[in-house]
Design a protein around this motif. Structure first.
Motif, mmCIF file in Angstrom:
data_model
loop_
_atom_site.group_PDB
_atom_site.id
_atom_site.type_symbol
_atom_site.label_atom_id
_atom_site.label_comp_id
_atom_site.label_asym_id
_atom_site.label_seq_id
_atom_site.Cartn_x
_atom_site.Cartn_y
_atom_site.Cartn_z
ATOM 1 N N PHE A 155 -4.460 38.009 -8.545
ATOM 2 C CA PHE A 155 -5.374 37.991 -9.684
ATOM 3 C C PHE A 155 -4.634 38.451 -10.936
ATOM 4 O O PHE A 155 -3.740 39.302 -10.869
ATOM 5 C CB PHE A 155 -6.576 38.899 -9.421
ATOM 6 C CG PHE A 155 -7.464 38.429 -8.299
ATOM 7 C CD1 PHE A 155 -8.598 37.678 -8.561
ATOM 8 C CD2 PHE A 155 -7.157 38.730 -6.973
ATOM 9 C CE1 PHE A 155 -9.411 37.234 -7.525
ATOM 10 C CE2 PHE A 155 -7.965 38.301 -5.939
ATOM 11 C CZ PHE A 155 -9.092 37.548 -6.214
ATOM 12 N N LYS A 192 -10.419 40.130 -14.326
ATOM 13 C CA LYS A 192 -9.337 39.546 -13.540
ATOM 14 C C LYS A 192 -9.831 38.284 -12.839
ATOM 15 O O LYS A 192 -10.899 38.279 -12.217
ATOM 16 C CB LYS A 192 -8.807 40.550 -12.522
ATOM 17 C CG LYS A 192 -8.027 41.706 -13.156
ATOM 18 C CD LYS A 192 -7.417 42.612 -12.097
ATOM 19 C CE LYS A 192 -6.591 43.730 -12.743
ATOM 20 N NZ LYS A 192 -5.978 44.623 -11.725
ATOM 21 N N VAL A 193 -9.003 37.234 -12.931
ATOM 22 C CA VAL A 193 -9.349 35.945 -12.330
ATOM 23 C C VAL A 193 -8.202 35.509 -11.419
ATOM 24 O O VAL A 193 -7.068 35.972 -11.573
ATOM 25 C CB VAL A 193 -9.608 34.881 -13.409
ATOM 26 C CG1 VAL A 193 -10.803 35.265 -14.270
ATOM 27 C CG2 VAL A 193 -8.372 34.680 -14.285
ATOM 28 N N TRP A 243 -5.546 29.153 -10.937
ATOM 29 C CA TRP A 243 -6.723 28.286 -11.019
ATOM 30 C C TRP A 243 -6.717 27.527 -12.337
ATOM 31 O O TRP A 243 -6.192 28.005 -13.353
ATOM 32 C CB TRP A 243 -8.003 29.111 -10.892
ATOM 33 C CG TRP A 243 -8.317 29.558 -9.500
ATOM 34 C CD1 TRP A 243 -7.434 29.700 -8.464
ATOM 35 C CD2 TRP A 243 -9.601 29.916 -8.975
ATOM 36 N NE1 TRP A 243 -8.082 30.125 -7.338
ATOM 37 C CE2 TRP A 243 -9.419 30.273 -7.612
ATOM 38 C CE3 TRP A 243 -10.876 29.978 -9.512
ATOM 39 C CZ2 TRP A 243 -10.465 30.677 -6.799
ATOM 40 C CZ3 TRP A 243 -11.932 30.384 -8.705
ATOM 41 C CH2 TRP A 243 -11.723 30.725 -7.360
ATOM 42 N N GLN A 260 -8.104 26.090 -15.809
ATOM 43 C CA GLN A 260 -8.907 26.761 -16.833
ATOM 44 C C GLN A 260 -9.359 25.769 -17.889
ATOM 45 O O GLN A 260 -8.604 24.895 -18.310
ATOM 46 C CB GLN A 260 -8.075 27.866 -17.493
ATOM 47 C CG GLN A 260 -8.781 28.599 -18.615
ATOM 48 C CD GLN A 260 -7.906 29.702 -19.230
ATOM 49 O OE1 GLN A 260 -6.920 30.137 -18.618
ATOM 50 N NE2 GLN A 260 -8.256 30.150 -20.430
ATOM 51 N N PHE A 296 -12.973 28.893 -14.783
ATOM 52 C CA PHE A 296 -11.818 28.866 -13.894
ATOM 53 C C PHE A 296 -12.289 28.240 -12.576
ATOM 54 O O PHE A 296 -13.336 28.631 -12.039
ATOM 55 C CB PHE A 296 -11.288 30.279 -13.644
ATOM 56 C CG PHE A 296 -10.839 30.995 -14.888
ATOM 57 C CD1 PHE A 296 -9.522 30.901 -15.333
ATOM 58 C CD2 PHE A 296 -11.742 31.752 -15.630
ATOM 59 C CE1 PHE A 296 -9.119 31.553 -16.492
ATOM 60 C CE2 PHE A 296 -11.342 32.408 -16.785
ATOM 61 C CZ PHE A 296 -10.024 32.309 -17.222
ATOM 62 N N ILE A 301 -15.560 30.096 -11.447
ATOM 63 C CA ILE A 301 -15.887 31.325 -12.174
ATOM 64 C C ILE A 301 -16.172 30.953 -13.626
ATOM 65 O O ILE A 301 -15.376 30.260 -14.260
ATOM 66 C CB ILE A 301 -14.718 32.339 -12.135
ATOM 67 C CG1 ILE A 301 -14.442 32.782 -10.688
ATOM 68 C CG2 ILE A 301 -15.018 33.550 -13.003
ATOM 69 C CD1 ILE A 301 -13.221 33.684 -10.551
ATOM 70 N N VAL A 307 -17.186 32.581 -17.403
ATOM 71 C CA VAL A 307 -17.225 33.805 -18.203
ATOM 72 C C VAL A 307 -17.804 33.451 -19.568
ATOM 73 O O VAL A 307 -17.247 32.611 -20.286
ATOM 74 C CB VAL A 307 -15.812 34.406 -18.364
ATOM 75 C CG1 VAL A 307 -15.878 35.701 -19.153
ATOM 76 C CG2 VAL A 307 -15.170 34.639 -16.994
ATOM 77 N N LEU A 353 -20.974 36.899 -16.094
ATOM 78 C CA LEU A 353 -19.922 36.489 -15.158
ATOM 79 C C LEU A 353 -20.593 35.797 -13.975
ATOM 80 O O LEU A 353 -21.305 36.431 -13.195
ATOM 81 C CB LEU A 353 -19.140 37.718 -14.692
ATOM 82 C CG LEU A 353 -18.075 37.501 -13.608
ATOM 83 C CD1 LEU A 353 -16.941 36.615 -14.119
ATOM 84 C CD2 LEU A 353 -17.537 38.843 -13.115
ATOM 85 N N LEU A 407 -20.153 33.653 -10.515
ATOM 86 C CA LEU A 407 -19.242 33.322 -9.422
ATOM 87 C C LEU A 407 -19.976 32.375 -8.465
ATOM 88 O O LEU A 407 -21.096 32.667 -8.044
ATOM 89 C CB LEU A 407 -18.829 34.590 -8.666
ATOM 90 C CG LEU A 407 -18.408 35.778 -9.542
ATOM 91 C CD1 LEU A 407 -18.169 37.012 -8.686
ATOM 92 C CD2 LEU A 407 -17.159 35.439 -10.346
ATOM 93 N N TRP A 436 -14.990 37.962 -4.579
ATOM 94 C CA TRP A 436 -16.012 38.096 -5.620
ATOM 95 C C TRP A 436 -16.208 39.568 -6.005
ATOM 96 O O TRP A 436 -16.461 39.883 -7.161
ATOM 97 C CB TRP A 436 -17.322 37.486 -5.164
ATOM 98 C CG TRP A 436 -17.420 35.988 -5.120
ATOM 99 C CD1 TRP A 436 -18.355 35.265 -4.434
ATOM 100 C CD2 TRP A 436 -16.616 35.006 -5.787
ATOM 101 N NE1 TRP A 436 -18.168 33.917 -4.623
ATOM 102 C CE2 TRP A 436 -17.113 33.723 -5.452
ATOM 103 C CE3 TRP A 436 -15.500 35.082 -6.631
ATOM 104 C CZ2 TRP A 436 -16.554 32.533 -5.941
ATOM 105 C CZ3 TRP A 436 -14.920 33.902 -7.101
ATOM 106 C CH2 TRP A 436 -15.445 32.656 -6.772
ATOM 107 N N VAL A 441 -13.342 40.471 -8.358
ATOM 108 C CA VAL A 441 -13.535 39.948 -9.720
ATOM 109 C C VAL A 441 -14.622 40.718 -10.455
ATOM 110 O O VAL A 441 -14.433 41.132 -11.603
ATOM 111 C CB VAL A 441 -13.885 38.437 -9.661
ATOM 112 C CG1 VAL A 441 -14.249 37.931 -11.054
ATOM 113 C CG2 VAL A 441 -12.715 37.636 -9.088
#
Length: 214
Positions: free
Chosen positions: A72, A85-86, A90, A92, A101, A108, A110, A190, A192, A204, A207
């Motif tokens: 991450f 943190k991702v 991945w 984007q 992401f 994910i 954001v 956020l 997920l 998860w 994150v």
């Protein structure tokens, strides 16, 4: 005294010729011809043997599961004093105030915004109807307040169908966890999501616990 008489060579030649003629006559008789032996069955040009099934590579992780050794990296949310943190590597993308992401079946989102402090009641009144209108086959689980490293957050859990894959045409049933963080007029959503049968509890948690106000 009786004399011994010898056959002349001419007589022997005649006898030989007679025997040979009889033999040839027997060979030239019109008897039933012998039947050919049964030939081995042949395969027509169009007939082929069934091919062996092709080898299928099995992934080391079930579809949707994030690998245990996933690294991450910190991501600074644009326009907001906060980071999260991702998963490293991945893909984007960004649209307006939302950064996405994604990798395979996991995603994910954001989103940063300005708002009043969210509560369970305000989220049920304002956010849930929007989710019902935008998420295919939306099914609410619950809206509750929980705690993460950044403090108390409002958590919305629900299910919905993914968008149809443009290549396979498949639709996956997804499980969603939407955490709503708040500090000094700044809000961070956020979200997920991944297949309902995926085991992403630990990733998860990593994150959602990584959110840090600056």
């Amino acid at each position: 005294m009786r004399s011994t008489r010898t056959r002349s060579p001419r007589l022997w030649a005649g006898v030989t010729l007679l025997v040979l003629s009889a033999t040839l006559a027997g060979c030239g008789s019109t008897g039933a011809s012998p039947q050919p032996s049964a030939a081995a069955p042949t395969v027509s040009a169009g007939a082929t043997s069934r091919p062996a099934p092709s080898a299928v590579t099995t992934e080391s992780n079930p579809p949707g599961d994030i690998p245990d050794d996933q690294a991450f990296v910190a991501f600074s949310v644009p326009g907001a004093p906060v980071s999260v943190k991702v998963p490293e590597g991945w893909s984007q993308s960004a649209a307006a105030t939302t950064t996405v992401f994604s990798d395979k079946l996991n995603r994910i989102e954001v989103t940063a915004s300005k708002s009043a402090a969210p509560t369970d009641a305000s989220v049920k009144q304002d956010l849930v109807p929007k989710l019902q209108a935008s998420v295919p086959k939306f099914a609410l689980d619950k809206v509750t307040t929980t705690t993460r490293s950044a403090g108390k957050v409002v958590l919305v859990t629900y299910q919905g169908d993914s968008t149809q894959d443009p290549v396979t045409g498949k639709v996956v049933r997804d499980a969603f966890e939407r955490y709503i963080y708040y500090r000094n007029g700044q809000r961070l959503d956020l979200t997920l999501s991944g297949p309902t049968n995926a085991d992403n509890v630990d990733p998860w948690r990593s994150v959602s616990d990584s959110v840090a106000w600056q």
